[in-house]
Design a protein around this motif. Sequence first.
Motif: not given
Length: 233
Positions: A33-42, A217-223
Motif C-alpha cells: 500500500g505504501w509503495l503504490g501510494s508514494m510512487l507519484p509523490v516520489a 486508492t490502490f494504496g488505501i485499499s491495501w493499507l
Amino acid sequence: MLNQLKAALNKVAEEKSPEPEVISYQTLRNAIGWLGSMLPVALIVGSFLFGPCDIIQPSISHYYFTNMREVFVGLMCAVGLFLFSYKGHSQLDSMVSNAAGLFAFGVALFPTNAIDGYHCQHEIISFIDVPFHSVIHFTCAGLFFFTLSMMSLLLFTKSKETKENQTDEKRTRNVIYKVCGWIMLVSIAIIAISGPVLHVDETSQITFWFETVALLTFGISWLTKGEMLFGDK
C-alpha cells in the motif's frame, strides 16, 4: 503459586500475541500500500529536487525518460516483487496477486514512448528493446489496475463470517474496498478514452492525475487490508 503465575502469563501471551505469519502478511500488505501510494509523490518531488525539471510529466510512465527513471523502475519492480510474495487466503488470491505482480514488472521493464521535445524527457535506450514495447506497456498497465480493482471488489471483501456476524470494522473495510475498486476502474476507463474519445493531446497531464488517483486508492485499499486503517479491535 509460581506455576499459576506462569500459566496466567502464557494465557495472556496466547490471547494478545498474533501469530508471526499474521504479522508478516499484515506488514506485507501495508508495504504494498505504501509503495503504490508514494510512487507519484516520489517521482514529482525527486524530479523537482534532483533535476532541472519543473513540470509534471504527462503520465507516470513518462518519468522513465527523466532523471527519475531508476526510481520509477525500482518502485514498480518492488511492488511486483511484493505482490509475487503475497499469498492470500485461497489459491485464487495468490494467482490474482501473482498476475498483478507480473503486470507490474511489465510496466517497469517495457517503457512507453517518449514525447519528442517534451520538457525533461530524453531518449534512453532500454535494455529490453523489443518491437511494440509501448503496446506491451499500456496493456500491462491497464491489466495491472484492472487486476488490483478486482482484488478490492471481489477478494478483499470476502469473509468467513456471514454479513450479520461481521465486525463493524470489517463492514467499514468492505465499503472502502468497494469504493477504491470502483475509483480504480473509473480512472483507467477515463485514461483509455481520453485519446480516441475525448481527443486529449499527448502532452496533457490527464493521464498522470488519473493514474495518481488510481495508485492512491490502490494504496488505501491495501493499507486497509493490512488493517492499518479500521483494524479489528
